[in-house]
Design a protein around this motif. Structure first.
Motif, PDB file in Angstrom:
ATOM      1  N   ALA A  41      11.339  12.053   0.664  1.00 24.70           N
ATOM      2  CA  ALA A  41      10.366  11.791   1.727  1.00 24.70           C
ATOM      3  C   ALA A  41       9.707  13.057   2.267  1.00 24.70           C
ATOM      4  CB  ALA A  41      11.016  10.988   2.852  1.00 24.70           C
ATOM      5  N   PRO A  42      10.448  14.135   2.577  1.00 28.85           N
ATOM      6  CA  PRO A  42       9.780  15.333   3.102  1.00 28.85           C
ATOM      7  C   PRO A  42       8.773  15.919   2.122  1.00 28.85           C
ATOM      8  CG  PRO A  42      12.129  15.429   3.550  1.00 28.85           C
ATOM      9  CD  PRO A  42      11.919  14.284   2.614  1.00 28.85           C
ATOM     10  N   ARG A  43       9.052  15.846   0.813  1.00 30.37           N
ATOM     11  CA  ARG A  43       8.135  16.424  -0.182  1.00 30.37           C
ATOM     12  C   ARG A  43       6.875  15.576  -0.339  1.00 30.37           C
ATOM     13  NH1 ARG A  43      10.355  20.858  -3.344  1.00 30.37           N
ATOM     14  NH2 ARG A  43      12.327  21.344  -2.327  1.00 30.37           N
ATOM     15  N   LEU A  44       6.994  14.269  -0.069  1.00 32.09           N
ATOM     16  CA  LEU A  44       5.856  13.370  -0.220  1.00 32.09           C
ATOM     17  C   LEU A  44       5.125  13.128   1.094  1.00 32.09           C
ATOM     18  CD1 LEU A  44       7.390  10.696  -2.628  1.00 32.09           C
ATOM     19  CD2 LEU A  44       5.862  12.586  -3.206  1.00 32.09           C
ATOM     20  N   GLY A  45       5.802  13.314   2.206  1.00 27.66           N
ATOM     21  CA  GLY A  45       5.177  13.108   3.512  1.00 27.66           C
ATOM     22  C   GLY A  45       5.152  11.657   3.951  1.00 27.66           C
ATOM     23  N   VAL A  46       5.819  10.778   3.199  1.00 22.77           N
ATOM     24  CA  VAL A  46       5.921   9.357   3.559  1.00 22.77           C
ATOM     25  C   VAL A  46       7.359   8.906   3.299  1.00 22.77           C
ATOM     26  CG1 VAL A  46       3.501   8.853   3.029  1.00 22.77           C
ATOM     27  CG2 VAL A  46       5.237   8.575   1.242  1.00 22.77           C
ATOM     28  N   PRO A  47       7.825   7.857   3.990  1.00 24.80           N
ATOM     29  CA  PRO A  47       9.195   7.383   3.766  1.00 24.80           C
ATOM     30  C   PRO A  47       9.384   6.867   2.351  1.00 24.80           C
ATOM     31  CG  PRO A  47       8.272   6.462   5.791  1.00 24.80           C
ATOM     32  CD  PRO A  47       7.145   7.099   5.054  1.00 24.80           C
ATOM     33  N   VAL A  48      10.463   7.275   1.712  1.00 28.39           N
ATOM     34  CA  VAL A  48      10.856   6.745   0.400  1.00 28.39           C
ATOM     35  C   VAL A  48      12.364   6.521   0.451  1.00 28.39           C
ATOM     36  CG1 VAL A  48      10.969   7.125  -2.086  1.00 28.39           C
ATOM     37  CG2 VAL A  48       9.021   7.987  -0.795  1.00 28.39           C
ATOM     38  N   HIS A  49      12.765   5.257   0.343  1.00 27.23           N
ATOM     39  CA  HIS A  49      14.183   4.918   0.490  1.00 27.23           C
ATOM     40  C   HIS A  49      14.909   4.775  -0.838  1.00 27.23           C
ATOM     41  CE1 HIS A  49      12.162   3.260   4.172  1.00 27.23           C
ATOM     42  NE2 HIS A  49      13.089   4.014   4.722  1.00 27.23           N
ATOM     43  N   GLY A  50      14.160   4.700  -1.948  1.00 31.32           N
ATOM     44  CA  GLY A  50      14.823   4.533  -3.227  1.00 31.32           C
ATOM     45  C   GLY A  50      13.848   4.455  -4.390  1.00 31.32           C
ATOM     46  N   ILE A  51      14.402   4.168  -5.565  1.00 29.96           N
ATOM     47  CA  ILE A  51      13.630   4.087  -6.810  1.00 29.96           C
ATOM     48  C   ILE A  51      14.021   2.813  -7.545  1.00 29.96           C
ATOM     49  CG2 ILE A  51      13.026   5.268  -8.955  1.00 29.96           C
ATOM     50  CD1 ILE A  51      14.147   7.815  -7.837  1.00 29.96           C
ATOM     51  N   ILE A  52      13.035   2.135  -8.124  1.00 27.90           N
ATOM     52  CA  ILE A  52      13.304   0.969  -8.963  1.00 27.90           C
ATOM     53  C   ILE A  52      12.379   1.023 -10.170  1.00 27.90           C
ATOM     54  CG2 ILE A  52      11.663  -0.607  -7.795  1.00 27.90           C
ATOM     55  CD1 ILE A  52      13.858  -2.807  -8.170  1.00 27.90           C
ATOM     56  N   GLY A  53      12.859   0.508 -11.302  1.00 24.89           N
ATOM     57  CA  GLY A  53      12.053   0.555 -12.518  1.00 24.89           C
ATOM     58  C   GLY A  53      12.328  -0.593 -13.460  1.00 24.89           C
ATOM     59  N   LEU A  54      13.283  -0.395 -14.357  1.00 24.28           N
ATOM     60  CA  LEU A  54      13.542  -1.334 -15.452  1.00 24.28           C
ATOM     61  C   LEU A  54      13.696  -2.775 -14.991  1.00 24.28           C
ATOM     62  CD1 LEU A  54      14.181  -1.953 -18.416  1.00 24.28           C
ATOM     63  CD2 LEU A  54      16.563  -1.310 -17.959  1.00 24.28           C
ATOM     64  N   ASP A  55      14.389  -3.009 -13.891  1.00 27.15           N
ATOM     65  CA  ASP A  55      14.662  -4.387 -13.450  1.00 27.15           C
ATOM     66  C   ASP A  55      13.384  -5.169 -13.190  1.00 27.15           C
ATOM     67  OD1 ASP A  55      17.810  -4.572 -12.767  1.00 27.15           O
ATOM     68  OD2 ASP A  55      17.031  -2.571 -12.414  1.00 27.15           O
ATOM     69  N   VAL A  56      12.341  -4.495 -12.749  1.00 33.43           N
ATOM     70  CA  VAL A  56      11.053  -5.166 -12.522  1.00 33.43           C
ATOM     71  C   VAL A  56      10.312  -5.354 -13.837  1.00 33.43           C
ATOM     72  CG1 VAL A  56       8.837  -5.032 -11.339  1.00 33.43           C
ATOM     73  CG2 VAL A  56      10.898  -4.173 -10.212  1.00 33.43           C
ATOM     74  N   PHE A  57      10.215  -4.302 -14.609  1.00 31.24           N
ATOM     75  CA  PHE A  57       9.394  -4.326 -15.825  1.00 31.24           C
ATOM     76  C   PHE A  57       9.955  -5.240 -16.909  1.00 31.24           C
ATOM     77  CE2 PHE A  57       8.065  -0.370 -13.805  1.00 31.24           C
ATOM     78  CZ  PHE A  57       6.693  -0.421 -13.968  1.00 31.24           C
ATOM     79  N   LYS A  58      11.266  -5.371 -17.018  1.00 35.86           N
ATOM     80  CA  LYS A  58      11.830  -6.201 -18.092  1.00 35.86           C
ATOM     81  C   LYS A  58      11.678  -7.691 -17.822  1.00 35.86           C
ATOM     82  CE  LYS A  58      16.634  -6.300 -16.420  1.00 35.86           C
ATOM     83  NZ  LYS A  58      16.690  -7.763 -16.179  1.00 35.86           N
ATOM     84  N   ASP A  59      11.543  -8.080 -16.560  1.00 38.66           N
ATOM     85  CA  ASP A  59      11.452  -9.500 -16.203  1.00 38.66           C
ATOM     86  C   ASP A  59      10.026  -9.995 -16.053  1.00 38.66           C
ATOM     87  OD1 ASP A  59      14.196  -9.568 -16.128  1.00 38.66           O
ATOM     88  OD2 ASP A  59      14.349  -9.406 -13.950  1.00 38.66           O
ATOM     89  N   LEU A  60       9.075  -9.106 -15.759  1.00 34.69           N
ATOM     90  CA  LEU A  60       7.716  -9.511 -15.405  1.00 34.69           C
ATOM     91  C   LEU A  60       6.687  -8.708 -16.189  1.00 34.69           C
ATOM     92  CD1 LEU A  60       8.263  -9.417 -11.533  1.00 34.69           C
ATOM     93  CD2 LEU A  60       8.307 -11.471 -12.968  1.00 34.69           C
ATOM     94  N   VAL A  61       5.509  -9.276 -16.350  1.00 34.46           N
ATOM     95  CA  VAL A  61       4.371  -8.495 -16.823  1.00 34.46           C
ATOM     96  C   VAL A  61       3.810  -7.772 -15.594  1.00 34.46           C
ATOM     97  CG1 VAL A  61       2.055  -8.555 -17.823  1.00 34.46           C
ATOM     98  CG2 VAL A  61       3.849 -10.066 -18.714  1.00 34.46           C
ATOM     99  N   VAL A  62       3.696  -6.453 -15.690  1.00 31.98           N
ATOM    100  CA  VAL A  62       3.312  -5.636 -14.544  1.00 31.98           C
ATOM    101  C   VAL A  62       1.969  -4.971 -14.827  1.00 31.98           C
ATOM    102  CG1 VAL A  62       3.949  -3.731 -13.021  1.00 31.98           C
ATOM    103  CG2 VAL A  62       5.735  -5.210 -13.994  1.00 31.98           C
ATOM    104  N   GLU A  63       0.963  -5.342 -14.047  1.00 37.78           N
ATOM    105  CA  GLU A  63      -0.343  -4.684 -14.130  1.00 37.78           C
ATOM    106  C   GLU A  63      -0.427  -3.667 -13.003  1.00 37.78           C
ATOM    107  OE1 GLU A  63      -3.827  -7.326 -14.785  1.00 37.78           O
ATOM    108  OE2 GLU A  63      -2.373  -8.953 -14.556  1.00 37.78           O
ATOM    109  N   ILE A  64      -0.788  -2.424 -13.356  1.00 39.53           N
ATOM    110  CA  ILE A  64      -0.958  -1.369 -12.365  1.00 39.53           C
ATOM    111  C   ILE A  64      -2.421  -0.981 -12.330  1.00 39.53           C
ATOM    112  CG2 ILE A  64      -0.278   0.933 -11.605  1.00 39.53           C
ATOM    113  CD1 ILE A  64       2.287   0.635 -13.181  1.00 39.53           C
ATOM    114  N   ASN A  65      -3.081  -1.292 -11.230  1.00 43.83           N
ATOM    115  CA  ASN A  65      -4.468  -0.894 -11.049  1.00 43.83           C
ATOM    116  C   ASN A  65      -4.478   0.350 -10.171  1.00 43.83           C
ATOM    117  OD1 ASN A  65      -7.219  -0.692 -10.099  1.00 43.83           O
ATOM    118  ND2 ASN A  65      -7.530  -2.775 -10.868  1.00 43.83           N
ATOM    119  N   TYR A  66      -4.433   1.503 -10.836  1.00 48.09           N
ATOM    120  CA  TYR A  66      -4.402   2.771 -10.103  1.00 48.09           C
ATOM    121  C   TYR A  66      -5.669   2.983  -9.287  1.00 48.09           C
ATOM    122  CZ  TYR A  66      -0.196   4.796 -12.317  1.00 48.09           C
ATOM    123  OH  TYR A  66       1.089   5.072 -12.713  1.00 48.09           O
TER     124      TYR A  66
END
Length: 441
Positions: A130-155
């Motif tokens: 969080a201090p390096r990004l300047g916003v709250p970050v409580h954790g990280i998630i990845g594989l569990d979302v991507f393996k179950d769903l089709v994920v579109e990222i509109n940057y």
């Protein structure tokens, strides 16, 4: 700044009838949902609920386990139970990190719900992105979302679209490219090409949306993957096992099928920071946020496909920090500000939403403080006399508390020879330093 890093309480058995409870299921008729995200330093920060508690998590294709940073004792609020102690390893030169593994947690992202989620709470006070990004970050998630769903990222527009795989329909797109994915330990890899010293070199890269850099390559003389003479040593990012350092340089081109990015940034991490990452067979590095953000991307893990199309960020030039210093949020400063309007009150002191009013002219306010946490040896900032721990008060007359951390850091990415006048608070003493941004590549 690289590798970078934070449920329903009702009975859902009726809604989830016919579905597995250990997978994400989208709870609406369309079986699809759109979620807004924050883009910070080329990273994706999403809202997420765990056991009814709303948190902010980094969406990271480079992690296989969801991790909670427990520096704020978040697990107490989450009612984490059924725990066992394990050790995790990631990037960085430190030892393994102790964590508590917890089972049967309820997790919710938008209308996507999973009832039996394993979580890993890390007990390391230094592991706080969080201090390096300047916003709250409580954790990280990845594989569990991507393996179950089709994920579109509109940057470009700042949103995700999550869809149940059986409901997703591909659209024809003449300007898209579909790329095959390979998986190792649940992490996605692609085949791409880099051009170094006029030589086009095939590379296998981890797709790492949790990294803010453009490209990391592992030096290999036999393949021609070397940084050459034009580079500088720098801090690359914060990993699970500590800070990562290495060389920064540029390559002539990075190619994903027909898409070509020229004069792209590249970093070559030190071997001791990536010892275990290099053990993945034929892996040559990672492609991260500063390249990924230039595309709108569809991840379809079940069919091992990734679809990419250029967006409005595609032609942005690749820049880098020319000051040699990295900042982080370091609590708050108490400032005395002049009130522009008279205060009509019976007493001389009165409370306001953002501070305490002193008489009818001044008030005390709490403002964010940004401190130097990394300082490159021989950099313009170091040679000017700045030190780690200095609190940056103003840059070229602009008060830093009026800016986000991201906006402050962006000032160091401006053109070569740009003059910088930096005013700092060093242990209560106010000092001013001058230097010019220096082009190294």
């Amino acid at each position: 700044m690289n590798k970078w890093f934070y449920a329903l309480l009702f009975v859902l058995s009726i809604c989830l009838s016919g579905y597995s409870q250990d997978k994400f299921v989208i709870q609406n008729k369309k079986q699809s949902d759109k979620i807004r995200f924050k883009s910070v330093n080329n990273l994706i920060i999403i809202p997420l609920e765990i056991n009814g508690v709303t948190l902010s998590f980094l969406l990271d294709t480079g992690v296989s386990k969801p991790i909670i940073f427990n520096f704020l004792n978040v697990s107490d609020s989450l009612k984490i139970k059924n725990t066992t102690t394990i050790h995790l390893r990631g990037l960085g030169g430190g030892d393994t990190v102790e964590a508590l593994k917890s089972t049967n947690n309820v997790i919710k992202i938008g209308e996507a719900v999973k009832l039996k989620q394993d979580l890993y709470a890390v007990f390391n006070n230094n592991l706080n992105f969080a201090p390096r990004l300047g916003v709250p970050v409580h954790g990280i998630i990845g594989l569990d979302v991507f393996k179950d769903l089709v994920v579109e990222i509109n940057y470009a527009s700042g949103y995700l679209r999550l869809t149940m795989p059986e409901k997703y329909k591909y659209k024809s797109c003449k300007k898209c490219e579909r790329i095959n994915l390979e998986f190792y330990n649940g992490k996605p890899y692609i085949n791409a090409k880099v051009t170094i010293k006029n030589k086009e070199i095939p590379v296998k890269l981890l797709i790492d949306s949790g990294g803010s850099d453009a490209l990391w390559l592992f030096e290999d003389d036999s393949l021609g993957i070397t940084c050459g003479d034009k580079y500088f040593e720098d801090f690359l990012g914060l990993g699970l096992n500590g800070s990562v350092y290495g060389k920064r340089s540029k390559i002539e081109a990075f190619s994903l099928n027909s898409f070509v990015l020229k004069d792209a940034n590249v970093a070559y991490p030190n071997d001791e920071n990536i010892f275990f990452a290099k053990k993945i067979k034929d892996r040559n590095g990672s492609v991260s946020g500063n390249i990924l953000k230039r595309f709108n991307i569809i991840f379809d893990y079940q069919n091992a496909k990734m679809t990419i199309s250029k967006n409005s960020k595609f032609k942005e030039s690749f820049s880098y920090n020319k000051s040699g210093m990295e900042l982080a949020h370091d609590g708050v400063r108490i400032l005395r500000e002049i009130k522009r309007s008279a205060i009509k009150a019976n007493s001389n002191t009165q409370s306001t939403n953002d501070g305490i009013v002193l008489g009818n002219q001044y008030k005390l306010s709490l403002k964010p403080a940004y401190a130097i946490v990394e300082l490159r040896s021989g950099s313009p900032a170091e040679e000017a006399g700045l030190q780690i721990g200095d609190i940056i008060i103003s840059i070229n007359g602009k008060q830093t508390y009026q800016l986000s951390l991201q906006q402050v850091m962006h000032l160091f990415y401006e053109e070569h020879d740009k003059k910088m006048k930096i005013r700092v608070d060093r242990n209560g003493k106010y000092l001013t330093f001058n230097f010019k941004l220096k082009k190294l590549l």
